[in-house]
Design an enzyme around this catalytic site. Structure first.
Site: not given
Length: 626
Positions: A427, A429, A544, A591
């Protein structure tokens, strides 16, 4: 002793808004108390539920396929789903009649051996599942037992209404409502990998009215009433309300902690149990263990059908000719095969009833030719599967060293399916990379930095027959030979042009500095500082963490944050000193999939106000050109 860590207690819910959960609608809350929304929970009063006639399931769960009562009938049904077993069962029953050309023992004994061996294998595998359930049900968690005292209790003894204290890196034993955590604003981080496969952390937040319940003693007099939806399988929605101190407060999935999810980056939380055992959402989504049959076994059934058809044709052909010849033994009172005494025989050879004799001959032929179908084939396949499962469990190349987990074959029914994978559908990475991100390369002001080789580049080179190591002989390859520095998780960057403070000699040094400042500022990571002032990071996503670690390794260390400031420790290459720069955090833009980016607005110590953004390259490049 290991150095103790002090985790900054910030009101991070103001900052980390992009993980907010979706609450129920006001219309749903109006349905509380109606059909489908009738559950009532008395917090800190689990015995009151029984007194008022509420009967909820225990927290003990079972994922086994059989129990003592159902093992024999269900297992026999599974065995006789196989065509060959059913055929030999019919042959064994016929062997008890005078039609049989052999004794019944010789027909039934091999079948019993096959059935018993297969049932024993199924029983052992189900017993192992029961042992895993036993280990799960006997895990320990702290439960409030009155007067602000929490005692250790087994998962299976938890009741609806209990107040539970779950500590860091432990699983939640039931579906609970979050009451408070070690953070002042009641947030906690939850990993739901066991539920949806996602390793990124979700944020949950308690109601403001329960934030002061952050110590054991404060639960001495807590009495709350929670009314919510009935048990269902929807993991991403929840509707309920809490009555406390005469006021009603709406509850949503933002306060819901699901069983089998794990508490991360949070020292502890307190929660009220609302669903237990098979009423929990994860168990509502679970299905009964299916009867799985591999492609090889299905193919074997097709071959058995073919063999049975051939056997039937041979037996039928012989029986037809037998009936014709038997009928001709007595014609017009004359005995053709007089030595068989057709005038004084049994029904099996009676010329006057040749059709019936032919049918009986057909049954006898089917039994006589039954060895045409190999009964040992199934037992051989079962033995091979058992050995395969043992080899899988002991395969050192399938052992995960970091988590100290070997491969465990819960069932051997589908071993051969592992070697028949022809298509892999992924689905995103993170599924392919196991969410293990490394900072290897970057491009700053049109200049590419980083001499490492990614796995994708290496795979493409191997497909094309090229050798990347020869291409980088003067760069990364030699650096690896001479570099004895310890490996930093998430950082695999090698480039002598900007490492060790050498970026100050680059023509685009200002942009390099701003690039790594952005990585050190524009994020939602939490800094953990031990007693030796060593900083480590807890991030909601591995990318992150990799960005912040890369900035730290290159001289821009994110050190501390508060509600209004972010402190970065920067190394000044010219003076070889570390300077603390405090940035005033003016706003954080969350985000979202529509924005495909995250942004922060900060004020530098020099007074300049900056908008720092990171996100999808196609979007940021387009915005940069406008």
């Amino acid at each position: 002793m290991a150095p103790t860590k002090r985790l900054e207690k910030l009101k991070l819910s103001t900052l980390l808004t992009f993980m907010r959960c979706h609450g129920g609608s006001s219309d749903d809350h109006l349905r509380i108390g109606t059909v489908g929304f009738s559950r009532v929970v008395y917090v800190n009063e689990p015995d009151r539920l029984e007194e008022e006639g509420f009967s909820y399931l225990l927290n003990e769960v079972s994922t086994t396929k059989y129990n003592l009562a159902t093992f024999l009938p269900k297992s026999l049904f599974e065995q006789f789903r196989r065509v060959a077993n059913f055929y030999f069962l019919v042959s064994g029953i016929l062997a008890l009649t005078p039609l049989a050309p052999y004794t019944a023992v010789s027909a039934l004994a091999p079948l019993c051996v096959v059935i018993v061996a297969t049932m024993a294998k199924e029983g052992v595998e189900d017993w192992r599942r029961k042992q895993q359930d036993h280990e799960l049900n006997n895990r320990i968690v702290k439960v409030h037992r009155g007067n602000g005292h929490f005692e250790e209790s087994k998962w299976k003894n938890i009741k609806v209404g209990d107040v539970i204290k779950v500590e860091k890196d432990n699983f939640f034993p039931a579906d609970m409502i979050l009451l408070s955590s070690n953070y002042p604003d009641g947030i906690c981080y939850v990993e739901t990998m066991n539920l949806d496969g996602e390793t990124n952390l979700k944020i949950k937040q308690a109601l403001k009215v329960t934030l002061d319940l952050h110590e054991d003693i404060k639960f001495r007099e807590v009495r709350q009433t929670i009314k919510c939806e009935d048990p269902n399988a929807n993991l991403y929605s929840f509707v309920g309300s809490m009555e406390w101190r005469g006021q009603q407060y709406p509850l949503s999935s933002l306060q819901l902690l699901l069983r089998d999810s794990k508490l991360r980056n949070t020292d502890y939380i307190y929660g009220a149990v609302i669903f237990t055992g098979h009423d929990t959402k994860v168990m509502q989504n679970a299905t009964d263990p299916p009867s799985k049959r591999s492609k090889v076994e299905k193919k074997m059934d097709q071959i058995i059908y073919l063999l049975m058809s051939s056997l039937l044709m041979i037996a039928l052909l012989g029986s037809v000719f037998f009936g014709i010849w038997t009928k001709e033994d007595l014609r017009d009172g004359e005995l053709k095969r007089w030595y068989l005494r057709p005038d004084a025989t049994t029904i099996f050879y009676d010329p006057k009833r040749a059709a019936l004799a032919s049918f009986f001959h057909l049954l006898t032929s089917l039994m006589l030719y039954s060895y045409f179908i190999p009964i040992s084939l199934y037992i051989s396949i079962e033995m091979v599967k058992i050995l395969q499962a043992l080899f899988i469990n002991q395969d050192i190349r399938m052992y995960h060293e970091e988590s100290d987990k070997p491969t465990h074959a819960r069932t051997s029914n589908l071993n051969e399916e592992l070697g028949m994978v022809d298509t892999i559908l992924s689905d995103k990475t993170g599924t392919l990379t196991c969410n293990m991100m490394e900072f290897i390369k970057c491009s700053i002001a049109g200049t590419a930095y980083g001499q490492g080789v990614t796995e994708v580049e290496r795979a493409m080179a191997m497909r094309k027959g090229a050798r990347l190591d020869d291409d980088i002989e003067n760069g990364d390859h030699k650096d690896k030979k001479n570099d004895n520095s310890p490996h930093v998780k998430g950082f695999n960057f090698k480039d002598q042009r900007i490492m060790d403070g050498k970026w100050v000699h680059e023509p685009n040094r200002v942009m390099i500095r701003d690039f790594f400042r952005l990585l050190a500022i524009c994020h939602t990571c939490i800094a953990e500082i031990d007693e030796n002032e060593k900083v480590s990071y807890e991030a909601e996503s591995p990318d992150e963490a990799a960005f912040v670690i890369a900035a730290r390794e290159l001289g821009f260390e994110f050190y501390k944050r508060s509600l209004a400031t972010i402190i970065v420790r920067e190394r000044n290459p010219s003076q070889n000193v570390v300077e603390k720069r405090k940035y005033e955090l003016l706003n954080m833009l969350e985000f979202s999939s529509s924005r495909s980016r995250m942004s922060v607005i900060v004020k530098e110590p020099e007074g300049r106000i900056l908008l720092l953004s990171k996100g999808a390259d196609r979007l940021l490049i387009a915005l940069n050109g406008t």
